[in-house]
Write an enzyme that holds these catalytic residues in place. Structure first.
Site, short mmCIF file in Angstrom:
data_model
loop_
_atom_site.label_atom_id
_atom_site.label_comp_id
_atom_site.label_asym_id
_atom_site.label_seq_id
_atom_site.Cartn_x
_atom_site.Cartn_y
_atom_site.Cartn_z
N ASP A 295 0.85 -1.19 0.00
CA ASP A 295 0.00 0.00 0.00
C ASP A 295 0.89 1.24 0.00
OD1 ASP A 295 -3.20 0.52 0.98
OD2 ASP A 295 -1.80 2.21 1.11
N ASN B 109 -12.64 -3.19 2.72
CA ASN B 109 -13.53 -2.04 2.84
C ASN B 109 -14.51 -2.09 1.66
OD1 ASN B 109 -12.22 -1.05 5.12
ND2 ASN B 109 -10.72 0.06 3.90
N HIS C 96 -10.04 -5.12 -3.20
CA HIS C 96 -8.69 -5.36 -2.68
C HIS C 96 -8.80 -5.81 -1.23
CE1 HIS C 96 -9.80 -1.12 -2.43
NE2 HIS C 96 -9.21 -1.10 -1.24
N HIS D 109 -6.87 -5.80 2.21
CA HIS D 109 -5.75 -5.24 2.97
C HIS D 109 -5.18 -6.35 3.86
CE1 HIS D 109 -6.77 -0.84 2.35
NE2 HIS D 109 -7.97 -1.38 2.11
P1 5GP Z 1 -9.70 1.48 0.38
O1 5GP Z 1 -9.82 2.77 1.14
O2 5GP Z 1 -10.40 1.56 -0.96
O3 5GP Z 1 -10.08 0.27 1.17
O4 5GP Z 1 -8.14 1.28 0.12
C1 5GP Z 1 -7.47 1.82 -0.98
C2 5GP Z 1 -6.01 1.74 -0.64
O5 5GP Z 1 -5.26 1.96 -1.81
C3 5GP Z 1 -5.56 2.78 0.38
O6 5GP Z 1 -5.03 2.14 1.53
C4 5GP Z 1 -4.52 3.60 -0.38
O7 5GP Z 1 -3.43 3.99 0.45
C5 5GP Z 1 -4.11 2.66 -1.48
N1 5GP Z 1 -3.66 3.32 -2.68
C6 5GP Z 1 -4.27 4.38 -3.30
N2 5GP Z 1 -3.59 4.72 -4.41
C7 5GP Z 1 -2.54 3.85 -4.49
C8 5GP Z 1 -1.47 3.69 -5.45
O8 5GP Z 1 -1.35 4.41 -6.44
N3 5GP Z 1 -0.58 2.70 -5.21
C9 5GP Z 1 -0.67 1.88 -4.11
N4 5GP Z 1 0.28 0.94 -3.97
N5 5GP Z 1 -1.67 2.00 -3.20
C10 5GP Z 1 -2.58 2.97 -3.40
#
Ligand code: 5GP
Ligand code: ZN
Length: 112
Positions: free
Chosen positions: A31, A85, A98, A100
């Site tokens: 992440d 999430n 995704h 985590h």
């Molecule tokens: P969500 O909030 O949708 O459950 O998680 C999305 C995750 O993607 C977040 O933890 C955020 O830090 C991660 N993320 C967002 N943009 C990028 C990116 O460009 N590269 C990587 N490796 N992670 C990302």
């Protein structure tokens, strides 16, 4: 491949990522804003919006890869957390499902 999806672009190689594990069906990468000492995202290579949209085989591949990553990152023995999430209230910000993989510190719930 969905052209406007960030994680589809990572799968296609158009956006760089620190990949830690890859199979025919899934990709795992660090992440960009880690919330724990180990914070890896496991995604299916095919585009599904959220956890409930995956077929059982793909969901199984994601979970199997998440445990593989936990072992490879050295957090399987002490324990780790898997989080999907989902939707607005669930805090989902990237609408390509995704998982985590979080660990490397105590993650008791509720926090406090
Ligand atoms: P969500 O909030 O949708 O459950 O998680 C999305 C995750 O993607 C977040 O933890 C955020 O830090 C991660 N993320 C967002 N943009 C990028 C990116 O460009 N590269 C990587 N490796 N992670 C990302
Ligand atoms: Zn996608």
């Amino acid at each position: 491949m969905t052209a406007d999806c960030l994680f589809c672009r990572i799968v296609a190689g158009g956006v760089p990522a620190r990949v830690v594990h890859e199979t025919d069906t899934v990709l795992a990468f660090h992440d960009i804003t880690p919330q724990a000492p180990t914070h890896v995202l496991v995604i299916p290579k095919a585009h599904f919006t959220a956890v409930g949209d995956m077929d059982p085989a793909t969901a199984g591949d994601v979970l199997q890869a998440a445990h593989h990553v936990a072992k490879a990152e050295g957090i399987a023995e002490d324990g780790y957390r898997l989080v999907f999430n989902t939707g607005r209230d669930g805090g989902q910000t990237v609408f390509h499902v995704h998982c985590h993989v979080l660990g490397g510190r105590s993650l008791t719930w509720p926090p406090g």
